[in-house]
Design an enzyme around this catalytic site. Structure first.
Site, PDB file in Angstrom:
ATOM      1  N   LYS A   1       0.784  -1.276  -0.262  1.00 39.64           N
ATOM      2  CA  LYS A   1      -0.014  -0.029  -0.103  1.00 39.64           C
ATOM      3  C   LYS A   1       0.545   1.207  -0.127  1.00 39.64           C
ATOM      4  O   LYS A   1       0.609   2.170  -0.798  1.00 39.64           O
ATOM      5  CB  LYS A   1      -1.026   0.100   1.187  1.00 39.64           C
ATOM      6  CG  LYS A   1      -1.984  -1.067   1.366  1.00 39.64           C
ATOM      7  CD  LYS A   1      -2.928  -1.075   2.580  1.00 39.64           C
ATOM      8  CE  LYS A   1      -2.453  -0.988   3.917  1.00 39.64           C
ATOM      9  NZ  LYS A   1      -1.869  -2.126   4.164  1.00 39.64           N
TER      10      LYS A   1
ATOM     11  N   ARG B   1      11.719  -1.987  10.709  1.00 40.72           N
ATOM     12  CA  ARG B   1      10.801  -1.465  11.577  1.00 40.72           C
ATOM     13  C   ARG B   1      10.472  -2.536  12.893  1.00 40.72           C
ATOM     14  O   ARG B   1      10.373  -3.770  12.662  1.00 40.72           O
ATOM     15  CB  ARG B   1       9.387  -1.461  11.071  1.00 40.72           C
ATOM     16  CG  ARG B   1       8.978  -0.056  10.458  1.00 40.72           C
ATOM     17  CD  ARG B   1       7.831  -0.281   9.485  1.00 40.72           C
ATOM     18  NE  ARG B   1       6.811  -0.443  10.149  1.00 40.72           N
ATOM     19  CZ  ARG B   1       5.569  -0.422   9.522  1.00 40.72           C
ATOM     20  NH1 ARG B   1       5.319   0.137   8.561  1.00 40.72           N
ATOM     21  NH2 ARG B   1       4.324  -1.011   9.952  1.00 40.72           N
TER      22      ARG B   1
ATOM     23  N   ARG C   1      12.008  -6.661   5.127  1.00 33.78           N
ATOM     24  CA  ARG C   1      11.777  -5.346   4.615  1.00 33.78           C
ATOM     25  C   ARG C   1      12.706  -4.555   5.543  1.00 33.78           C
ATOM     26  O   ARG C   1      12.896  -4.625   6.724  1.00 33.78           O
ATOM     27  CB  ARG C   1      10.370  -4.859   5.118  1.00 33.78           C
ATOM     28  CG  ARG C   1      10.359  -3.297   4.648  1.00 33.78           C
ATOM     29  CD  ARG C   1       8.773  -3.028   4.408  1.00 33.78           C
ATOM     30  NE  ARG C   1       8.077  -2.999   5.685  1.00 33.78           N
ATOM     31  CZ  ARG C   1       6.846  -2.650   6.031  1.00 33.78           C
ATOM     32  NH1 ARG C   1       6.282  -2.028   4.729  1.00 33.78           N
ATOM     33  NH2 ARG C   1       6.339  -2.558   6.893  1.00 33.78           N
TER      34      ARG C   1
ATOM     35  N   ARG D   1      -0.115  -9.072  13.290  1.00 36.92           N
ATOM     36  CA  ARG D   1      -0.900  -7.954  12.588  1.00 36.92           C
ATOM     37  C   ARG D   1      -1.582  -8.445  11.346  1.00 36.92           C
ATOM     38  O   ARG D   1      -2.591  -8.233  10.948  1.00 36.92           O
ATOM     39  CB  ARG D   1       0.462  -7.138  11.945  1.00 36.92           C
ATOM     40  CG  ARG D   1       1.226  -6.291  12.768  1.00 36.92           C
ATOM     41  CD  ARG D   1       2.290  -5.742  12.300  1.00 36.92           C
ATOM     42  NE  ARG D   1       2.327  -4.821  11.326  1.00 36.92           N
ATOM     43  CZ  ARG D   1       3.234  -4.653  10.376  1.00 36.92           C
ATOM     44  NH1 ARG D   1       4.446  -5.282  10.684  1.00 36.92           N
ATOM     45  NH2 ARG D   1       3.053  -3.773   9.338  1.00 36.92           N
TER      46      ARG D   1
ATOM     47  N   ARG E   1      -9.596   0.497   9.415  1.00 35.34           N
ATOM     48  CA  ARG E   1      -9.102  -0.599   9.685  1.00 35.34           C
ATOM     49  C   ARG E   1      -9.969  -1.333  10.690  1.00 35.34           C
ATOM     50  O   ARG E   1      -9.982  -2.610  11.094  1.00 35.34           O
ATOM     51  CB  ARG E   1      -7.837  -0.492  10.800  1.00 35.34           C
ATOM     52  CG  ARG E   1      -6.195  -0.767   9.678  1.00 35.34           C
ATOM     53  CD  ARG E   1      -5.383  -0.728  10.654  1.00 35.34           C
ATOM     54  NE  ARG E   1      -3.918  -1.457  10.315  1.00 35.34           N
ATOM     55  CZ  ARG E   1      -3.068  -0.724   9.757  1.00 35.34           C
ATOM     56  NH1 ARG E   1      -3.050   0.387   9.241  1.00 35.34           N
ATOM     57  NH2 ARG E   1      -1.848  -1.389   9.547  1.00 35.34           N
TER      58      ARG E   1
END
Ligand code: AMP
Length: 223
Positions: free
Chosen positions: A16, A163, A130, A174, A91
């Site tokens: 996203k 992160r 990531r 998540r 969300r």
């Protein structure tokens, strides 16, 4: 002038953020990311940041009333008058309902909800590998997109970091939270006739093309 009020839906790691930056640049829509706003508040140590940090580190949702407040305020800023691109919000069903109410109060509505889909194992692989540049936030990946020099951003020379919520345990939570709280919003927007499903697997340019086609279609229809 017609508005282009757009939501990007999809699990963490669906791409996203990457797509949002490109849409912002090419369609001139402000990119409103609740994750970015919350991370900034955490980095600055504001009261919002202090409240949000524990939830974020665990991969849980920050309470609705906190997030709704910051989004409603942001969407009232002048740059969102002709359109915006929401990334990471809503969300939950409550967030979606409150968003609709706040927009209706200023004569606006959501014109398009883009739901990006990617399966869980690919998401885990994407997120745990990531890495992001501390300076310019450009994304890298330990396998799929390595920088030329280890842990250094190709573009600006900044240091790459992971992160704190991209560890496997937090990523899996998540994803659970996404499936139970956020995925039902796909039905919500489908019932309102604004949903477009986007296959989130493939080269980012191809995915962007799928998204841009839907944005152009919506813009032309609204004009
Ligand atoms: P993101 O960058 O979108 O993956 O968001 C990172 C984290 O920020 C999430 O795991 C949540 O803890 C929090 N967050 C971001 N957006 C929302 C939202 N709309 N509602 C609740 N929590 C959020």
């Amino acid at each position: 002038m017609a508005q282009l009020n757009v939501i990007l839906l999809g699990p963490p790691g669906a791409g996203k953020g990457t797509q949002a930056e490109r849409i912002r640049d090419e369609f001139g829509l402000p990119h409103v990311s609740t994750g970015d706003m919350l991370r900034e508040a955490v980095a600055k140590g504001t009261s919002l940041g202090l409240e949000a940090k524990g939830y974020m580190d665990a991969g849980d949702l920050v309470p609705d009333e906190v997030v709704i407040g910051i989004v409603v305020e942001r969407l009232d800023e002048p740059d969102c008058k002709n359109g915006f691109l929401l990334d990471g919000f809503p969300r939950s069903l409550v967030q979606a309902q409150e968003l609709d109410k706040a927009l209706a109060a200023s004569g606006r509505k959501i014109e398009l909800a883009l739901a990006m889909s990617v399966d869980d194992e690919e998401l885990v692989q994407r997120l745990t590998g990531r890495r992001l540049c501390r300076e310019c936030a450009r994304p890298y990946h330990t396998v799929f997109k390595q920088p030329a020099a280890e842990d250094i951003c190709d573009e600006c020379g900044g240091e790459l970091y992971q992160r704190s919520d991209d560890t496997e345990e937090t990523v899996r939570n998540r994803l659970r939270v996404y499936r139970s709280e956020t995925e039902p919003l796909i039905e919500y927007y489908q019932a309102r006739g604004v949903l477009a499903r986007i296959d989130g697997v493939g080269h980012p340019d191809e995915i962007y093309k799928r998204i841009a086609d839907r944005l152009i279609e919506t813009r032309d229809r609204e004009e």
